[in-house]
Design a protein around this motif. Structure first.
Motif: not given
Length: 221
Positions: A61-70, A132-146
């Motif tokens: 659920g950490v990716a959701a926090l990244i999505l919610a925190s500009p 890879n890990i410094t690209n937050p778009k990957v976590s957000i993509f996974f959050l939407a895709f998986l």
């Protein structure tokens, strides 16, 4: 765990996504052309290690926090962009293979460990992870895709997410590994010319700078 048909559909979708031009496979292509296919595979493994982190972030659920925190999103992408600019600067300053060999031959004994093959593999593996890990778009993509391939009746959600993440990593290894081998073999031929090698270095620098700009301009949505 998702059934076979869902897993197969997800795996095929992952193959297609890995084939689509993007920052990660361009990164693998560039590093393989510069250093060789083995080094490209090392970068690929590093990127996939980063994907393990993103999969865990989504499952936890950490990716959701990244999505919610500009603020957090901006901080992560800025770190990633600065690292890419650092790689661009290094590529511009890099010499040709002949220059490197000459410098190594003239260096005092015991001071040339920075050019050892094992260290270079480790360095490129680390590059892949950081990229890879410094690209937050990957976590957000996974959050939407998986989650699109998960179902309530297929077992615990965390288990499904982890399984899908592993399938995505397998697809990435297959495609990026192929890119590394092809680009590495081509790069080896190009590096026989010092002029072409200098052009490769400058092309790599331009690509890294472009990826940094793309990352800085990226938005959450």
């Amino acid at each position: 765990m998702p059934p076979l048909d869902v897993s197969l559909a997800f795996f095929i979708a992952s193959i297609v996504l890995a084939l689509a031009p993007g920052p990660d496979n361009i990164f693998v292509l560039t590093q393989s052309a510069l250093y060789g296919w083995k080094q490209g595979l090392s970068v690929t493994i590093g990127l996939c290690t980063g994907l393990l982190v993103h999969t865990a972030l989504v499952a936890g659920g950490v990716a959701a926090l990244i999505l919610a925190s500009p603020l957090l999103f901006t901080a992560l992408k800025t770190i990633g962009a600065l690292y890419l600019l650092y790689l661009a600067w290094g590529a511009m300053r890099a010499g040709t293979t002949a220059q490197t060999v000459s410098a190594a031959a003239n260096a005092p004994p015991g001071l040339d460990s920075s050019h050892s093959p094992s260290l270079r593999l480790i360095q490129l593996y680390r590059r892949g992870i950081i990229m890879n890990i410094t690209n937050p778009k990957v976590s957000i993509f996974f959050l939407a895709f998986l989650p699109q391939f998960t179902r309530p009746g297929h077992g615990p959600l965390i288990g499904q997410i982890l399984w899908l993440g592993l399938l995505f990593i397998l697809a990435t290894i297959l495609i990026f590994g192929g890119i590394a081998i092809l680009a590495g073999n081509l790069g080896t031929k190009l590096q026989q010319s010092q002029r072409m090698q200098r052009r490769l270095n400058w092309a790599a620098a331009a690509i890294f700078a472009g990826l940094a700009l793309h990352l800085l301009l990226s938005q959450v949505s």
